[in-house]
Design a protein around this motif. Sequence first.
Motif, PDB file in Angstrom:
ATOM      1  N   THR A  22       9.904  44.931  30.946  1.00  0.00           N
ATOM      2  CA  THR A  22       9.431  44.319  29.699  1.00  0.00           C
ATOM      3  C   THR A  22       9.224  45.363  28.622  1.00  0.00           C
ATOM      4  OG1 THR A  22       7.102  44.431  30.368  1.00  0.00           O
ATOM      5  CG2 THR A  22       8.297  42.418  30.920  1.00  0.00           C
ATOM      6  N   ALA A  23       8.905  46.576  29.018  1.00  0.00           N
ATOM      7  CA  ALA A  23       8.727  47.645  28.035  1.00  0.00           C
ATOM      8  C   ALA A  23      10.066  48.093  27.461  1.00  0.00           C
ATOM      9  CB  ALA A  23       8.002  48.823  28.679  1.00  0.00           C
ATOM     10  N   LYS A  24      11.167  47.758  28.122  1.00  0.00           N
ATOM     11  CA  LYS A  24      12.493  48.194  27.685  1.00  0.00           C
ATOM     12  C   LYS A  24      13.234  47.142  26.850  1.00  0.00           C
ATOM     13  CE  LYS A  24      12.817  50.922  31.840  1.00  0.00           C
ATOM     14  NZ  LYS A  24      13.279  50.903  33.207  1.00  0.00           N
ATOM     15  N   VAL A  25      12.653  45.986  26.684  1.00  0.00           N
ATOM     16  CA  VAL A  25      13.349  44.904  25.989  1.00  0.00           C
ATOM     17  C   VAL A  25      13.707  45.297  24.555  1.00  0.00           C
ATOM     18  CG1 VAL A  25      13.106  42.559  25.089  1.00  0.00           C
ATOM     19  CG2 VAL A  25      12.431  43.059  27.424  1.00  0.00           C
ATOM     20  N   LEU A  26      12.772  45.860  23.821  1.00  0.00           N
ATOM     21  CA  LEU A  26      13.049  46.231  22.428  1.00  0.00           C
ATOM     22  C   LEU A  26      14.134  47.296  22.345  1.00  0.00           C
ATOM     23  CD1 LEU A  26       9.466  46.219  20.905  1.00  0.00           C
ATOM     24  CD2 LEU A  26      11.246  44.464  20.735  1.00  0.00           C
ATOM     25  N   THR A  27      14.132  48.240  23.268  1.00  0.00           N
ATOM     26  CA  THR A  27      15.171  49.269  23.288  1.00  0.00           C
ATOM     27  C   THR A  27      16.535  48.639  23.554  1.00  0.00           C
ATOM     28  OG1 THR A  27      13.588  50.888  24.089  1.00  0.00           O
ATOM     29  CG2 THR A  27      15.910  51.415  24.400  1.00  0.00           C
ATOM     30  N   ALA A  28      16.583  47.698  24.492  1.00  0.00           N
ATOM     31  CA  ALA A  28      17.846  47.030  24.808  1.00  0.00           C
ATOM     32  C   ALA A  28      18.361  46.232  23.617  1.00  0.00           C
ATOM     33  CB  ALA A  28      17.672  46.132  26.022  1.00  0.00           C
ATOM     34  N   VAL A  29      17.472  45.527  22.933  1.00  0.00           N
ATOM     35  CA  VAL A  29      17.871  44.748  21.758  1.00  0.00           C
ATOM     36  C   VAL A  29      18.408  45.682  20.671  1.00  0.00           C
ATOM     37  CG1 VAL A  29      17.023  43.293  19.867  1.00  0.00           C
ATOM     38  CG2 VAL A  29      16.351  42.803  22.231  1.00  0.00           C
ATOM     39  N   ALA A  30      17.710  46.789  20.443  1.00  0.00           N
ATOM     40  CA  ALA A  30      18.161  47.750  19.432  1.00  0.00           C
ATOM     41  C   ALA A  30      19.520  48.336  19.797  1.00  0.00           C
ATOM     42  CB  ALA A  30      17.128  48.860  19.269  1.00  0.00           C
ATOM     43  N   ALA A  31      19.728  48.643  21.063  1.00  0.00           N
ATOM     44  CA  ALA A  31      21.013  49.201  21.493  1.00  0.00           C
ATOM     45  C   ALA A  31      22.141  48.202  21.310  1.00  0.00           C
ATOM     46  CB  ALA A  31      20.925  49.634  22.958  1.00  0.00           C
ATOM     47  N   VAL A  32      21.910  46.954  21.678  1.00  0.00           N
ATOM     48  CA  VAL A  32      22.950  45.928  21.508  1.00  0.00           C
ATOM     49  C   VAL A  32      23.268  45.738  20.035  1.00  0.00           C
ATOM     50  CG1 VAL A  32      23.459  43.467  21.763  1.00  0.00           C
ATOM     51  CG2 VAL A  32      22.497  44.745  23.676  1.00  0.00           C
ATOM     52  N   ARG A  33      22.245  45.735  19.194  1.00  0.00           N
ATOM     53  CA  ARG A  33      22.479  45.559  17.754  1.00  0.00           C
ATOM     54  C   ARG A  33      23.234  46.745  17.166  1.00  0.00           C
ATOM     55  NH1 ARG A  33      17.623  43.176  14.446  1.00  0.00           N
ATOM     56  NH2 ARG A  33      19.347  42.391  13.210  1.00  0.00           N
ATOM     57  N   ALA A  34      22.893  47.953  17.621  1.00  0.00           N
ATOM     58  CA  ALA A  34      23.517  49.150  17.065  1.00  0.00           C
ATOM     59  C   ALA A  34      24.912  49.414  17.637  1.00  0.00           C
ATOM     60  CB  ALA A  34      22.626  50.366  17.318  1.00  0.00           C
ATOM     61  N   LEU A  35      25.086  49.161  18.939  1.00  0.00           N
ATOM     62  CA  LEU A  35      26.331  49.523  19.608  1.00  0.00           C
ATOM     63  C   LEU A  35      27.265  48.353  19.868  1.00  0.00           C
ATOM     64  CD1 LEU A  35      24.728  51.903  22.264  1.00  0.00           C
ATOM     65  CD2 LEU A  35      25.811  52.544  20.096  1.00  0.00           C
ATOM     66  N   GLY A  36      26.728  47.144  19.845  1.00  0.00           N
ATOM     67  CA  GLY A  36      27.527  45.965  20.152  1.00  0.00           C
ATOM     68  C   GLY A  36      27.386  45.574  21.606  1.00  0.00           C
ATOM     69  N   ALA A  37      27.534  44.300  21.867  1.00  0.00           N
ATOM     70  CA  ALA A  37      27.320  43.755  23.208  1.00  0.00           C
ATOM     71  C   ALA A  37      28.404  44.167  24.201  1.00  0.00           C
ATOM     72  CB  ALA A  37      27.222  42.240  23.138  1.00  0.00           C
ATOM     73  N   ASP A  38      29.546  44.605  23.716  1.00  0.00           N
ATOM     74  CA  ASP A  38      30.644  44.973  24.617  1.00  0.00           C
ATOM     75  C   ASP A  38      30.631  46.442  25.014  1.00  0.00           C
ATOM     76  OD1 ASP A  38      31.644  42.377  24.639  1.00  0.00           O
ATOM     77  OD2 ASP A  38      32.857  42.730  22.843  1.00  0.00           O
ATOM     78  N   THR A  39      29.680  47.208  24.497  1.00  0.00           N
ATOM     79  CA  THR A  39      29.598  48.634  24.806  1.00  0.00           C
ATOM     80  C   THR A  39      29.077  48.831  26.222  1.00  0.00           C
ATOM     81  OG1 THR A  39      29.157  49.164  22.510  1.00  0.00           O
ATOM     82  CG2 THR A  39      28.535  50.818  24.119  1.00  0.00           C
ATOM     83  N   THR A  40      29.675  49.773  26.931  1.00  0.00           N
ATOM     84  CA  THR A  40      29.180  50.147  28.256  1.00  0.00           C
ATOM     85  C   THR A  40      28.786  51.615  28.234  1.00  0.00           C
ATOM     86  OG1 THR A  40      31.386  50.673  29.066  1.00  0.00           O
ATOM     87  CG2 THR A  40      30.592  48.433  29.456  1.00  0.00           C
ATOM     88  N   VAL A  41      27.835  51.963  29.070  1.00  0.00           N
ATOM     89  CA  VAL A  41      27.381  53.335  29.174  1.00  0.00           C
ATOM     90  C   VAL A  41      27.479  53.749  30.629  1.00  0.00           C
ATOM     91  CG1 VAL A  41      25.414  54.886  28.847  1.00  0.00           C
ATOM     92  CG2 VAL A  41      25.788  52.983  27.259  1.00  0.00           C
ATOM     93  N   GLU A  42      28.192  54.850  30.886  1.00  0.00           N
ATOM     94  CA  GLU A  42      28.337  55.338  32.260  1.00  0.00           C
ATOM     95  C   GLU A  42      27.089  56.109  32.649  1.00  0.00           C
ATOM     96  OE1 GLU A  42      31.727  57.387  33.825  1.00  0.00           O
ATOM     97  OE2 GLU A  42      33.035  56.274  32.478  1.00  0.00           O
ATOM     98  N   THR A  43      26.672  55.927  33.894  1.00  0.00           N
ATOM     99  CA  THR A  43      25.581  56.714  34.451  1.00  0.00           C
ATOM    100  C   THR A  43      26.040  57.294  35.786  1.00  0.00           C
ATOM    101  OG1 THR A  43      24.619  54.790  35.573  1.00  0.00           O
ATOM    102  CG2 THR A  43      23.784  55.293  33.374  1.00  0.00           C
ATOM    103  N   ALA A  44      25.384  58.341  36.192  1.00  0.00           N
ATOM    104  CA  ALA A  44      25.727  58.967  37.472  1.00  0.00           C
ATOM    105  C   ALA A  44      24.500  59.042  38.355  1.00  0.00           C
ATOM    106  CB  ALA A  44      26.266  60.370  37.219  1.00  0.00           C
ATOM    107  N   VAL A  45      24.707  58.892  39.633  1.00  0.00           N
ATOM    108  CA  VAL A  45      23.641  59.062  40.605  1.00  0.00           C
ATOM    109  C   VAL A  45      23.892  60.394  41.303  1.00  0.00           C
ATOM    110  CG1 VAL A  45      22.601  58.168  42.714  1.00  0.00           C
ATOM    111  CG2 VAL A  45      23.401  56.591  40.928  1.00  0.00           C
ATOM    112  N   VAL A  46      22.883  61.246  41.329  1.00  0.00           N
ATOM    113  CA  VAL A  46      23.017  62.564  41.931  1.00  0.00           C
ATOM    114  C   VAL A  46      22.036  62.680  43.085  1.00  0.00           C
ATOM    115  CG1 VAL A  46      22.827  65.038  41.512  1.00  0.00           C
ATOM    116  CG2 VAL A  46      23.666  63.533  39.693  1.00  0.00           C
ATOM    117  N   GLN A  47      22.534  63.082  44.218  1.00  0.00           N
ATOM    118  CA  GLN A  47      21.681  63.287  45.375  1.00  0.00           C
ATOM    119  C   GLN A  47      21.722  64.757  45.735  1.00  0.00           C
ATOM    120  OE1 GLN A  47      22.711  60.987  48.819  1.00  0.00           O
ATOM    121  NE2 GLN A  47      21.059  61.813  50.032  1.00  0.00           N
ATOM    122  N   GLU A  48      20.535  65.352  45.862  1.00  0.00           N
ATOM    123  CA  GLU A  48      20.469  66.778  46.214  1.00  0.00           C
ATOM    124  C   GLU A  48      20.124  66.946  47.663  1.00  0.00           C
ATOM    125  OE1 GLU A  48      18.011  68.979  43.552  1.00  0.00           O
ATOM    126  OE2 GLU A  48      18.845  67.973  41.826  1.00  0.00           O
TER     127      GLU A  48
END
Length: 70
Positions: free
Chosen positions: A44-70
């Motif tokens: 719930t704390a991330k909702v505003l950030t998500a809305v801002a990102a969708v508005r700024a970047l568009g709903a079709d934008t994807t962001v790659e993330t990586a999982v790193v295990q040490e």
Amino acid sequence: QAAVDAAVAHPWMGSSVGVVVADQLTGEVLATSSPDVVREPASTAKVLTAVAAVRALGADTTVETAVVQE
């Protein structure tokens, strides 16, 4: 479970941390830390950030993330 315990114990995590790690496909709970303590969901704390990102970047934008295990 050991990885969750170590992460929760890190000083950066603060004093009120709850974690539930579940298998995405089966729903099987793999690890927990204080799962029964009521808290405001972090999502719930991330909702505003998500809305801002969708508005700024568009709903079709994807962001790659990586999982790193040490």
